[in-house]
Design a protein around this motif. Structure first.
Motif, PDB file in Angstrom:
ATOM      1  N   ILE A  10      12.561  64.244  60.415  1.00  0.00           N
ATOM      2  CA  ILE A  10      11.795  63.455  61.381  1.00  0.00           C
ATOM      3  C   ILE A  10      11.884  61.976  61.034  1.00  0.00           C
ATOM      4  N   MET A  11      11.683  61.669  59.731  1.00  0.00           N
ATOM      5  CA  MET A  11      11.697  60.258  59.331  1.00  0.00           C
ATOM      6  C   MET A  11      13.071  59.647  59.520  1.00  0.00           C
ATOM      7  N   ALA A  12      14.125  60.407  59.182  1.00  0.00           N
ATOM      8  CA  ALA A  12      15.467  59.859  59.321  1.00  0.00           C
ATOM      9  C   ALA A  12      15.766  59.561  60.786  1.00  0.00           C
ATOM     10  N   PHE A  13      15.332  60.476  61.678  1.00  0.00           N
ATOM     11  CA  PHE A  13      15.557  60.246  63.108  1.00  0.00           C
ATOM     12  C   PHE A  13      14.862  58.968  63.567  1.00  0.00           C
ATOM     13  N   VAL A  14      13.576  58.828  63.194  1.00  0.00           N
ATOM     14  CA  VAL A  14      12.821  57.634  63.602  1.00  0.00           C
ATOM     15  C   VAL A  14      13.476  56.383  63.039  1.00  0.00           C
ATOM     16  N   MET A  15      13.931  56.470  61.764  1.00  0.00           N
ATOM     17  CA  MET A  15      14.515  55.287  61.134  1.00  0.00           C
ATOM     18  C   MET A  15      15.813  54.870  61.817  1.00  0.00           C
ATOM     19  N   ILE A  16      16.661  55.849  62.129  1.00  0.00           N
ATOM     20  CA  ILE A  16      17.944  55.485  62.747  1.00  0.00           C
ATOM     21  C   ILE A  16      17.707  54.905  64.138  1.00  0.00           C
ATOM     22  N   CYS A  17      16.763  55.522  64.894  1.00  0.00           N
ATOM     23  CA  CYS A  17      16.464  54.975  66.228  1.00  0.00           C
ATOM     24  C   CYS A  17      15.943  53.549  66.123  1.00  0.00           C
ATOM     25  N   SER A  18      15.012  53.293  65.182  1.00  0.00           N
ATOM     26  CA  SER A  18      14.453  51.949  65.112  1.00  0.00           C
ATOM     27  C   SER A  18      15.498  50.970  64.588  1.00  0.00           C
ATOM     28  N   VAL A  28      13.407  39.100  70.399  1.00  0.00           N
ATOM     29  CA  VAL A  28      13.409  38.859  68.957  1.00  0.00           C
ATOM     30  C   VAL A  28      12.148  39.431  68.303  1.00  0.00           C
ATOM     31  N   VAL A  29      10.998  39.274  68.982  1.00  0.00           N
ATOM     32  CA  VAL A  29       9.748  39.766  68.398  1.00  0.00           C
ATOM     33  C   VAL A  29       9.756  41.294  68.328  1.00  0.00           C
ATOM     34  N   HIS A  30      10.288  41.932  69.365  1.00  0.00           N
ATOM     35  CA  HIS A  30      10.387  43.394  69.328  1.00  0.00           C
ATOM     36  C   HIS A  30      11.288  43.841  68.183  1.00  0.00           C
ATOM     37  N   ALA A  31      12.362  43.095  67.937  1.00  0.00           N
ATOM     38  CA  ALA A  31      13.248  43.456  66.818  1.00  0.00           C
ATOM     39  C   ALA A  31      12.473  43.434  65.511  1.00  0.00           C
ATOM     40  N   ALA A  32      11.626  42.406  65.320  1.00  0.00           N
ATOM     41  CA  ALA A  32      10.833  42.342  64.083  1.00  0.00           C
ATOM     42  C   ALA A  32       9.870  43.522  64.002  1.00  0.00           C
ATOM     43  N   LEU A  33       9.296  43.940  65.133  1.00  0.00           N
ATOM     44  CA  LEU A  33       8.347  45.059  65.097  1.00  0.00           C
ATOM     45  C   LEU A  33       9.067  46.377  64.847  1.00  0.00           C
ATOM     46  N   TRP A  34      10.279  46.541  65.412  1.00  0.00           N
ATOM     47  CA  TRP A  34      11.063  47.742  65.083  1.00  0.00           C
ATOM     48  C   TRP A  34      11.445  47.747  63.622  1.00  0.00           C
ATOM     49  N   LEU A  35      11.673  46.552  63.072  1.00  0.00           N
ATOM     50  CA  LEU A  35      11.986  46.462  61.639  1.00  0.00           C
ATOM     51  C   LEU A  35      10.817  46.986  60.805  1.00  0.00           C
ATOM     52  N   VAL A  36       9.578  46.747  61.280  1.00  0.00           N
ATOM     53  CA  VAL A  36       8.413  47.281  60.563  1.00  0.00           C
ATOM     54  C   VAL A  36       8.467  48.810  60.512  1.00  0.00           C
ATOM     55  N   VAL A  37       8.805  49.434  61.660  1.00  0.00           N
ATOM     56  CA  VAL A  37       8.905  50.904  61.699  1.00  0.00           C
ATOM     57  C   VAL A  37       9.957  51.376  60.704  1.00  0.00           C
ATOM     58  N   LEU A  38      11.110  50.695  60.711  1.00  0.00           N
ATOM     59  CA  LEU A  38      12.195  51.081  59.811  1.00  0.00           C
ATOM     60  C   LEU A  38      11.773  50.957  58.355  1.00  0.00           C
ATOM     61  N   LEU A  39      11.113  49.833  57.999  1.00  0.00           N
ATOM     62  CA  LEU A  39      10.744  49.619  56.600  1.00  0.00           C
ATOM     63  C   LEU A  39       9.687  50.624  56.164  1.00  0.00           C
ATOM     64  N   ALA A  40       8.780  50.978  57.074  1.00  0.00           N
ATOM     65  CA  ALA A  40       7.798  52.018  56.737  1.00  0.00           C
ATOM     66  C   ALA A  40       8.506  53.348  56.504  1.00  0.00           C
ATOM     67  N   GLY A  41       9.553  53.629  57.302  1.00  0.00           N
ATOM     68  CA  GLY A  41      10.315  54.850  57.088  1.00  0.00           C
ATOM     69  C   GLY A  41      11.001  54.856  55.738  1.00  0.00           C
ATOM     70  N   VAL A  42      11.537  53.703  55.330  1.00  0.00           N
ATOM     71  CA  VAL A  42      12.170  53.624  54.008  1.00  0.00           C
ATOM     72  C   VAL A  42      11.134  53.882  52.914  1.00  0.00           C
ATOM     73  N   ALA A  43       9.934  53.327  53.091  1.00  0.00           N
ATOM     74  CA  ALA A  43       8.864  53.577  52.114  1.00  0.00           C
ATOM     75  C   ALA A  43       8.546  55.071  52.051  1.00  0.00           C
ATOM     76  N   GLY A  44       8.541  55.732  53.227  1.00  0.00           N
ATOM     77  CA  GLY A  44       8.312  57.179  53.249  1.00  0.00           C
ATOM     78  C   GLY A  44       9.400  57.932  52.505  1.00  0.00           C
ATOM     79  N   GLN A  45      10.656  57.486  52.659  1.00  0.00           N
ATOM     80  CA  GLN A  45      11.749  58.148  51.916  1.00  0.00           C
ATOM     81  C   GLN A  45      11.565  57.981  50.419  1.00  0.00           C
ATOM     82  N   PHE A  46      11.093  56.789  49.994  1.00  0.00           N
ATOM     83  CA  PHE A  46      10.857  56.585  48.561  1.00  0.00           C
ATOM     84  C   PHE A  46       9.782  57.550  48.065  1.00  0.00           C
TER      85      PHE A  46
END
Lengths: 163, 99
Positions: A10-18, A28-46
């Protein structure tokens, strides 16, 4: 183990989509907010890998500081808050080809080498283990990083200062 | 869990980051794509550290996080300076060093 694999999927899917949204969105602002989703996913993988200190640091440093800094950059360079048409290079075929080829080569090599390597169970490492290692084996790189951070801080102020 | 699933995830993120660096021409968006690449590297570090049961992977991931923070600070300062001098952060217009 099954629950971990489902969570990973689930996390990998969300991360790749974001991640795809970060590099394709026209806002540009949406890109930064999608980056937040991605970084939270990376934290979840850790956390899934049992590295709890790195996971928490990821949230503190990236989501807490780096994304805020990027949003300040967006604000100070007067990018429009809405949609922007002029964000991408005209030629997007070559980057796509390069990225796809690179992924092909890397995934072939990785699958070929590590096909059957399983991760060991029960390898949770906490902040005490990390700090023991930093302050015994890696004390010199640690001090070098602190000097580097100071240099980067002063350098950023000097570069961005008004004459 | 297999090691290769983490490695494949990180290589997907890495390649998306490469695509972003090459295809974007807004300076801030390029910096965001670089963050993607650095995060992919961090997943690799922690995954290999877990595989070999060695704490060094996590220590180096911490160093990468610290250096990424320094990098984005200096990078944004440079982007601000370019914006102040050229009134634009379109990277395709920055070609004054081109022969």
């Amino acid at each position: 183990m099954v629950a971990q694999n489902i969570f990973f999927g689930i996390m990998a899917f969300v991360m790749i989509c974001s991640a795809l949204k970060v590099v394709t969105t026209t806002n540009v602002v949406h890109a930064a907010l999608w980056l937040v989703v991605l970084l939270a996913g990376v934290a979840g993988q850790f956390l899934l890998l049992g590295a709890e200190f790195i996971g928490v640091t990821q949230i503190l440093v990236y989501i807490g500081a780096v994304v805020v800094l990027l949003l300040f950059g967006v604000m100070l360079t007067k990018a429009s808050i809405g949609e922007e048409t002029d964000l991408d290079m005209p030629n997007k075929v070559l980057p796509t080809v390069i990225a796809t080829l690179m992924f092909g080569v890397m995934s072939y090599a990785l699958i070929d080498t590590f096909r059957d390597t399983e991760l060991p169970r029960e390898t949770v490492t906490n902040a005490a283990d990390v700090s023991d290692s930093i302050f015994s084996d890696y004390i010199v790189p640690f001090e070098a990083v602190s000097v580097l951070l100071l240099a980067a801080l002063i350098g950023a102020v000097v570069i961005a200062r008004k004459e | 869990m297999y090691l290769v699933q983490f490695l494949l995830l990180s290589s997907v993120l890495f390649c998306i980051g490469i695509y972003g660096v090459l295809a974007r021409k807004n300076g801030v968006m390029v910096l965001m794509s670089i963050e993607l690449i650095l995060n992919a590297v961090n997943i690799n570090f922690v995954a290999f550290g877990t595989m070999t049961n060695n704490i060094a992977g996590e220590v180096f991931a911490l160093f990468v996080i610290a250096i990424a923070a320094a990098e984005v600070g200096v990078g944004l300062a440079i982007v601000l300076l370019i914006f102040r001098n050229k009134r634009s952060i379109d990277l395709s217009t920055i070609d004054s060093m081109k022969g």
